[in-house]
Design a protein around this motif. Structure first.
Motif, PDB file in Angstrom:
ATOM      1  N   ASP A 159      68.638  32.256  56.101  1.00 21.53           N
ATOM      2  CA  ASP A 159      68.392  30.939  55.520  1.00 21.53           C
ATOM      3  C   ASP A 159      66.900  30.629  55.472  1.00 21.53           C
ATOM      4  OD1 ASP A 159      71.134  30.862  55.532  1.00 21.53           O
ATOM      5  OD2 ASP A 159      71.305  29.223  56.967  1.00 21.53           O
ATOM      6  N   VAL A 160      66.212  30.834  56.585  1.00 16.64           N
ATOM      7  CA  VAL A 160      64.777  30.528  56.642  1.00 16.64           C
ATOM      8  C   VAL A 160      63.999  31.409  55.678  1.00 16.64           C
ATOM      9  CG1 VAL A 160      62.723  30.594  58.103  1.00 16.64           C
ATOM     10  CG2 VAL A 160      64.851  29.633  58.985  1.00 16.64           C
ATOM     11  N   THR A 161      64.335  32.687  55.623  1.00 19.52           N
ATOM     12  CA  THR A 161      63.660  33.598  54.690  1.00 19.52           C
ATOM     13  C   THR A 161      63.822  33.113  53.257  1.00 19.52           C
ATOM     14  OG1 THR A 161      63.956  35.506  56.151  1.00 19.52           O
ATOM     15  CG2 THR A 161      63.571  35.973  53.822  1.00 19.52           C
ATOM     16  N   GLY A 162      65.047  32.755  52.883  1.00 22.59           N
ATOM     17  CA  GLY A 162      65.287  32.270  51.527  1.00 22.59           C
ATOM     18  C   GLY A 162      64.571  30.972  51.239  1.00 22.59           C
ATOM     19  N   GLN A 163      64.604  30.042  52.185  1.00 19.36           N
ATOM     20  CA  GLN A 163      63.946  28.747  51.987  1.00 19.36           C
ATOM     21  C   GLN A 163      62.459  28.913  51.724  1.00 19.36           C
ATOM     22  OE1 GLN A 163      64.955  26.727  55.614  1.00 19.36           O
ATOM     23  NE2 GLN A 163      67.144  26.729  55.150  1.00 19.36           N
TER      24      GLN A 163
END
Length: 252
Positions: A159-163
């Motif tokens: 999630d953090v990588t995508g955000q």
């Protein structure tokens, strides 16, 4: 409300047979490389862990090689936390093993690709968000086509990588394509939490799929059970089946 249901990764998830029946009737538009990669000078795959680039983007990595498009694979973590409490692997052994596995896998997909390690602690990207942002700011360029995990994939590192990738791509004007990986586990056909209206697929030939399978086979640390903990493989066969389809799906 469906939009508020938790994205929980547990059990065996949604069976691939259920997905196959539903996907067969969807007819998602195909990834138009000539259009979607036009004006792009480099493909960048941002993988939270070594193996995510193969699970979600092996076909796209091969596409870069076929089109003589430079490809950079960014491994955000070294995947050293995949086997907690294991007597089979120490974290340092896993760190070295998973990087070796990822390097070998790229020989099947795009031998000339560049491989970058950010060395951010595995499982702790939420706490190291600013570090990841700063690192990717120095890597991503306006002319890149960036492939990253979907910002709502359900795994905190994904999630953090995508955000951050979406945020940076919007800021610098590069194209961003998000890849669902764990979403196939917790979601269900027609799930309203998934942006199906943004989905496009890249068909894989039998040869391309075979290369993806060979690349994934390099990740033995993730494919075999751990007898010292009694736990199944990190990527058991039922999970692999959902990601070894004759196509890859991304959200535009």
């Amino acid at each position: 409300m469906d939009s508020l249901k938790p994205r929980i990764i547990e059990g065996v998830g949604t069976p691939e047979a259920s997905w196959q029946h539903w996907l067969a009737g969807k007819g998602f538009p195909q990834f138009a490389a000539s259009q979607m990669l036009s004006e792009c000078q480099r493909m960048v795959i941002v993988a939270p862990h070594p193996d995510d680039e193969v699970l979600g983007a092996a076909g796209f990595i091969q596409l870069s090689a076929r089109n003589s498009l430079p490809c950079t694979i960014v491994s955000v973590t070294d995947g050293e936390a995949s086997h907690p409490n294991s007597l089979l692997w120490t974290q340092e052994e896993l760190r070295l093993k998973r990087i070796q596995e990822s390097t070998r896998a790229q020989r099947f997909l795009a031998p000339k690709s560049q491989f970058l390690r950010l060395k951010i602690p595995d499982g702790k990207l939420v706490e190291h968000r600013s570090e990841l942002l700063a690192a990717l700011e120095t890597i991503l360029k306006p002319f890149d086509a960036v492939f990253c995990t979907w910002r709502y994939d359900g795994h905190p590192d994904h999630d953090v990588t995508g955000q951050i990738c979406v945020e940076l791509c919007q800021k610098i004007g590069s194209k961003c394509f998000e890849i669902p990986i764990w979403a196939w586990h917790w979601a269900s056909p027609s799930d309203p939490r998934i942006p199906w209206n943004r989905a496009v697929v890249l068909p894989l030939t039998s040869e391309q799929l075979a290369l993806k399978q060979q690349a994934l086979a390099c990740f033995q640390s993730q494919l075999i059970p751990d007898p010292t903990t009694g736990k199944d493989a990190i990527l058991p066969s039922w999970a692999v089946r959902r990601l070894m389809r004759p196509f890859e799906l991304v959200f535009t």
